[in-house]
Scaffold this motif. Structure first.
Motif, mmCIF file in Angstrom:
data_model
loop_
_atom_site.group_PDB
_atom_site.id
_atom_site.type_symbol
_atom_site.label_atom_id
_atom_site.label_comp_id
_atom_site.label_asym_id
_atom_site.label_seq_id
_atom_site.Cartn_x
_atom_site.Cartn_y
_atom_site.Cartn_z
ATOM 1 N N THR A 245 0.991 -1.114 -0.232
ATOM 2 C CA THR A 245 -0.027 -0.068 0.095
ATOM 3 C C THR A 245 0.757 1.420 0.016
ATOM 4 O O THR A 245 0.299 2.494 -0.371
ATOM 5 C CB THR A 245 -0.885 0.025 1.300
ATOM 6 N N ASP A 246 2.142 1.168 0.444
ATOM 7 C CA ASP A 246 3.136 2.418 0.323
ATOM 8 C C ASP A 246 3.752 2.740 -0.941
ATOM 9 O O ASP A 246 4.110 3.731 -1.082
ATOM 10 C CB ASP A 246 4.295 1.926 1.446
ATOM 11 N N SER A 247 3.131 1.970 -1.853
ATOM 12 C CA SER A 247 3.806 2.181 -3.535
ATOM 13 C C SER A 247 2.973 3.295 -4.146
ATOM 14 O O SER A 247 3.302 3.538 -5.144
ATOM 15 C CB SER A 247 3.971 0.888 -3.865
ATOM 16 N N GLY A 248 1.878 3.640 -3.284
ATOM 17 C CA GLY A 248 0.962 4.277 -4.103
ATOM 18 C C GLY A 248 -0.217 3.637 -5.057
ATOM 19 O O GLY A 248 -0.061 2.547 -5.183
ATOM 20 N N SER A 249 -1.088 4.145 -5.322
ATOM 21 C CA SER A 249 -2.466 3.350 -6.024
ATOM 22 C C SER A 249 -3.047 4.332 -6.871
ATOM 23 O O SER A 249 -2.995 5.710 -7.293
ATOM 24 C CB SER A 249 -2.999 2.995 -4.736
ATOM 25 N N TYR A 250 -3.792 3.521 -7.556
ATOM 26 C CA TYR A 250 -4.706 4.116 -8.724
ATOM 27 C C TYR A 250 -6.413 3.960 -8.059
ATOM 28 O O TYR A 250 -6.506 2.669 -7.891
ATOM 29 C CB TYR A 250 -4.631 3.463 -9.944
ATOM 30 N N VAL A 251 -6.871 4.586 -7.544
ATOM 31 C CA VAL A 251 -8.228 4.599 -6.785
ATOM 32 C C VAL A 251 -9.206 4.169 -7.462
ATOM 33 O O VAL A 251 -9.760 4.930 -8.765
ATOM 34 C CB VAL A 251 -8.458 5.848 -6.101
ATOM 35 N N GLY A 252 -9.873 3.154 -7.283
ATOM 36 C CA GLY A 252 -11.098 2.541 -7.712
ATOM 37 C C GLY A 252 -12.410 3.273 -6.951
ATOM 38 O O GLY A 252 -12.454 4.273 -6.764
ATOM 39 N N GLY A 253 -13.005 2.177 -6.824
ATOM 40 C CA GLY A 253 -14.356 2.583 -5.815
ATOM 41 C C GLY A 253 -15.410 2.381 -6.502
ATOM 42 O O GLY A 253 -15.971 1.636 -7.454
ATOM 43 N N THR A 254 -16.783 3.103 -6.033
ATOM 44 C CA THR A 254 -18.179 2.767 -6.669
ATOM 45 C C THR A 254 -18.353 4.107 -7.375
ATOM 46 O O THR A 254 -18.379 5.049 -6.924
ATOM 47 C CB THR A 254 -18.880 2.667 -5.510
ATOM 48 N N PHE A 255 -18.966 3.717 -8.590
ATOM 49 C CA PHE A 255 -19.497 4.764 -9.387
ATOM 50 C C PHE A 255 -20.979 4.547 -9.692
ATOM 51 O O PHE A 255 -21.365 3.428 -9.996
ATOM 52 C CB PHE A 255 -18.668 4.673 -10.940
ATOM 53 N N SER A 256 -21.634 5.694 -9.648
ATOM 54 C CA SER A 256 -23.097 5.642 -9.776
ATOM 55 C C SER A 256 -23.713 6.308 -10.819
ATOM 56 O O SER A 256 -22.911 7.105 -11.531
ATOM 57 C CB SER A 256 -23.680 6.671 -8.359
ATOM 58 N N PHE A 257 -24.558 5.549 -11.356
ATOM 59 C CA PHE A 257 -25.209 6.089 -12.700
ATOM 60 C C PHE A 257 -26.803 6.018 -12.555
ATOM 61 O O PHE A 257 -27.578 5.155 -12.309
ATOM 62 C CB PHE A 257 -24.893 5.099 -13.731
ATOM 63 N N GLU A 258 -27.293 7.251 -12.376
ATOM 64 C CA GLU A 258 -28.694 7.347 -12.203
ATOM 65 C C GLU A 258 -29.326 7.718 -13.559
ATOM 66 O O GLU A 258 -28.865 8.207 -14.174
ATOM 67 C CB GLU A 258 -29.115 8.852 -11.386
#
Length: 206
Positions: free
Chosen positions: A192-205
């Motif tokens: 986790t210390d190497s840096g990241s490309y953040v994902g997550g939850t994407f909403s579509f109304e």
């Protein structure tokens, strides 16, 4: 006597013609019925519910576009080849006739770097309008979800990758309204210390 024989022959001729027409009528009726039934079954079998959405949601690293949701009837032996249908558990889950829901998406890597997907935190999932998280590797509501292509190894820089989430179920119970798509966070190295490309939850109304 000759006249009587002639009358008998005429009567037998009429009877023979009537029998021939009777069988022709039955054959025609059966053929018409079978043809109509086949056409009806074909029509039902080929019906597709296609919902075009074309909405996007993004963060700093990713932009995801929800292109469309298609639901159709299918049956075992149609030639559909999915990862899940080769599984013993899924074959016992699915009845002869089942439903396929295909969620077409586009995942865009907004960064200037290739994103390697080997080190992740989280999972891919489709969250339907009822809040059910249908994952790319598990079972929800007696349905299984495939992902094609299965787990891309990389998202090249400034690229767009087409992804299909395919839900297989005995019930037509996928609520396509207000879908959410979840993708993992990808680490640049093995920690986790190497840096990241953040994902997550994407909403579509919609």
């Amino acid at each position: 006597m000759k006249k009587t024989n002639k009358q008998v022959l005429i009567i037998l001729g009429f009877v023979a013609v009537a029998i021939v027409f009777f069988f022709i009528g039955r054959y025609t009726a059966n053929t018409t019925t079978n043809s109509a039934t086949a056409q009806s079954n074909k029509k039902i079998h080929s019906q597709k519910d296609v919902k075009k959405i074309n909405k996007s949601s993004d963060n700093d690293d990713f932009k995801i576009t929800l292109d469309s949701v298609t639901t159709e009837k299918a049956q075992i032996g149609d030639g559909h080849r999915f990862m899940s249908t080769d599984s013993f558990n899924v074959k016992t889950l699915l009845s002869k006739k089942y439903y396929i829901t295909t969620v077409e998406t586009t995942i865009e890597n907004k960064t200037n770097e290739d994103i390697n997907t080997s080190s992740t935190d989280g999972q891919y999932a489709i969250i339907d309008g009822d809040g059910n998280a249908r994952t790319a590797e598990g079972q929800t509501l007696l349905s299984y979800t495939d992902m094609e292509p299965s787990y891309p190894e990389t998202f090249p820089k400034k690229s767009k990758t087409k992804i299909q989430f395919i839900i297989l179920s005995n019930k037509n119970n996928f609520n396509s309204k207000d879908i959410k798509i979840q993708i993992p966070t990808f680490y640049k190295g093995n920690t986790t210390d190497s840096g990241s490309y953040v994902g997550g939850t994407f909403s579509f109304e919609n």
